[in-house]
Design a protein around this motif. Structure first.
Motif, mmCIF file in Angstrom:
data_model
loop_
_atom_site.group_PDB
_atom_site.id
_atom_site.type_symbol
_atom_site.label_atom_id
_atom_site.label_comp_id
_atom_site.label_asym_id
_atom_site.label_seq_id
_atom_site.Cartn_x
_atom_site.Cartn_y
_atom_site.Cartn_z
ATOM 1 N N ARG A 1 0.830 -1.211 0.000
ATOM 2 C CA ARG A 1 0.000 0.000 0.000
ATOM 3 C C ARG A 1 0.855 1.247 0.000
ATOM 4 N NH1 ARG A 1 -2.043 -1.425 5.861
ATOM 5 N NH2 ARG A 1 -0.771 -0.022 7.103
ATOM 6 N N LYS A 2 1.957 1.251 0.745
ATOM 7 C CA LYS A 2 2.827 2.422 0.766
ATOM 8 C C LYS A 2 3.418 2.690 -0.616
ATOM 9 C CE LYS A 2 5.579 3.307 4.183
ATOM 10 N NZ LYS A 2 6.601 3.197 5.238
ATOM 11 N N ASN A 3 3.856 1.634 -1.273
ATOM 12 C CA ASN A 3 4.452 1.819 -2.597
ATOM 13 C C ASN A 3 3.417 2.252 -3.627
ATOM 14 O OD1 ASN A 3 7.205 1.284 -2.025
ATOM 15 N ND2 ASN A 3 6.741 -0.884 -1.881
ATOM 16 N N SER A 4 2.238 1.664 -3.591
ATOM 17 C CA SER A 4 1.218 2.083 -4.563
ATOM 18 C C SER A 4 0.788 3.525 -4.295
ATOM 19 C CB SER A 4 0.020 1.125 -4.583
ATOM 20 O OG SER A 4 -0.622 1.052 -3.339
ATOM 21 N N LEU A 5 0.663 3.904 -3.034
ATOM 22 C CA LEU A 5 0.306 5.289 -2.704
ATOM 23 C C LEU A 5 1.422 6.258 -3.082
ATOM 24 C CD1 LEU A 5 -1.445 4.603 0.703
ATOM 25 C CD2 LEU A 5 -2.539 5.597 -1.320
ATOM 26 N N PHE A 6 2.682 5.857 -2.893
ATOM 27 C CA PHE A 6 3.798 6.716 -3.259
ATOM 28 C C PHE A 6 3.831 6.975 -4.766
ATOM 29 C CE2 PHE A 6 8.120 7.257 -4.849
ATOM 30 C CZ PHE A 6 8.482 8.416 -4.193
ATOM 31 N N VAL A 7 3.716 5.926 -5.549
ATOM 32 C CA VAL A 7 3.757 6.098 -7.006
ATOM 33 C C VAL A 7 2.548 6.921 -7.465
ATOM 34 C CG1 VAL A 7 3.728 4.914 -9.247
ATOM 35 C CG2 VAL A 7 5.134 4.016 -7.378
ATOM 36 N N MET A 8 1.379 6.652 -6.888
ATOM 37 C CA MET A 8 0.189 7.431 -7.249
ATOM 38 C C MET A 8 0.420 8.912 -6.936
ATOM 39 S SD MET A 8 -3.854 7.021 -6.219
ATOM 40 C CE MET A 8 -3.472 6.540 -4.554
ATOM 41 N N GLN B 1 3.154 10.588 -6.867
ATOM 42 C CA GLN B 1 4.098 11.185 -7.817
ATOM 43 C C GLN B 1 3.380 11.650 -9.086
ATOM 44 O OE1 GLN B 1 7.582 11.645 -7.079
ATOM 45 N NE2 GLN B 1 6.553 11.230 -5.146
ATOM 46 N N HIS B 2 2.473 10.835 -9.592
ATOM 47 C CA HIS B 2 1.726 11.187 -10.804
ATOM 48 C C HIS B 2 0.641 12.225 -10.499
ATOM 49 C CE1 HIS B 2 3.675 8.323 -13.478
ATOM 50 N NE2 HIS B 2 3.824 7.604 -12.385
ATOM 51 N N TRP B 3 0.028 12.106 -9.330
ATOM 52 C CA TRP B 3 -0.982 13.076 -8.879
ATOM 53 C C TRP B 3 -0.358 14.469 -8.803
ATOM 54 C CZ3 TRP B 3 -6.109 13.027 -7.584
ATOM 55 C CH2 TRP B 3 -6.588 14.071 -6.791
ATOM 56 N N ALA B 4 0.851 14.555 -8.255
ATOM 57 C CA ALA B 4 1.523 15.841 -8.097
ATOM 58 C C ALA B 4 1.815 16.495 -9.449
ATOM 59 C CB ALA B 4 2.816 15.670 -7.302
ATOM 60 N N ARG B 5 2.110 15.703 -10.448
ATOM 61 C CA ARG B 5 2.380 16.247 -11.784
ATOM 62 C C ARG B 5 1.121 16.891 -12.357
ATOM 63 N NH1 ARG B 5 5.644 10.834 -13.603
ATOM 64 N NH2 ARG B 5 7.348 11.137 -12.126
ATOM 65 N N THR C 1 -5.392 3.885 -12.403
ATOM 66 C CA THR C 1 -5.090 2.483 -12.111
ATOM 67 C C THR C 1 -4.669 2.318 -10.657
ATOM 68 O OG1 THR C 1 -4.455 2.037 -14.391
ATOM 69 C CG2 THR C 1 -3.594 0.535 -12.712
ATOM 70 N N LEU C 2 -3.755 3.141 -10.213
ATOM 71 C CA LEU C 2 -3.231 3.009 -8.855
ATOM 72 C C LEU C 2 -4.254 3.331 -7.779
ATOM 73 C CD1 LEU C 2 0.329 4.476 -9.422
ATOM 74 C CD2 LEU C 2 -0.295 2.081 -9.067
ATOM 75 N N ALA C 3 -5.224 4.164 -8.085
ATOM 76 C CA ALA C 3 -6.242 4.547 -7.090
ATOM 77 C C ALA C 3 -7.073 3.353 -6.630
ATOM 78 C CB ALA C 3 -7.157 5.627 -7.659
ATOM 79 N N LYS C 4 -7.015 2.263 -7.372
ATOM 80 C CA LYS C 4 -7.775 1.061 -7.012
ATOM 81 C C LYS C 4 -6.985 0.097 -6.138
ATOM 82 C CE LYS C 4 -9.946 1.434 -11.485
ATOM 83 N NZ LYS C 4 -9.545 1.231 -12.853
#
Length: 135
Positions: free
Chosen positions: A19-26, A28-32, A57-60
């Protein structure tokens, strides 16, 4: 369309990492996308669309990893996630619904649409952090 992950984790710490990794990657893209919506970087319609595809995709993904026993260790998750599980699920569902709208707005290629949808989506992200994440 991808379906939510219903992951089985061998160890609680695996669920926390997932969950931490999926939230982190999400994030990064959210911030862009947020930087474009807030005028901090120039609007690039293709980049907004590409980043929102990733966010969509990651939000799920992370929600299935908030399982019993994952409230300890290297986590910022508050106990309220499990104590108020219906409220947590409602917050996650609301965020995911707003992500769908934001993704649709990004696909229009219109900055005003992106700004409006981001303005509606961002508070759902913040609300979950405020209620369910330790500082």
């Amino acid at each position: 369309m991808l379906t939510p992950v219903h992951a089985q984790f061998a160890k609680p710490e695996d669920a926390v990492k997932y969950r931490k990794n999926s939230l982190f990657v999400m994030q990064q893209h959210w911030a862009r996308v947020g930087a474009m919506a807030q005028g901090r970087v120039p609007f690039d319609a293709k980049a907004a669309q590409d980043n929102m595809d990733v966010v969509s995709t990651l939000a799920k993904l992370p929600w299935a990893a908030f399982t019993e026993g994952t409230d300890k260790g290297d986590t910022r998750a508050k106990a309220e996630i499990w104590k108020e599980s219906a409220k947590f699920k409602e917050a996650a569902d609301k965020f995911q619904a707003e992500v769908v709208k934001l993704n649709a707005a990004a696909k229009t290629g219109n900055l005003d649409n992106l700004k409006a949808a981001f303005g509606s989506a961002a508070p759902t992200c913040k609300a979950c952090h405020d209620n369910f994440r330790k500082d």
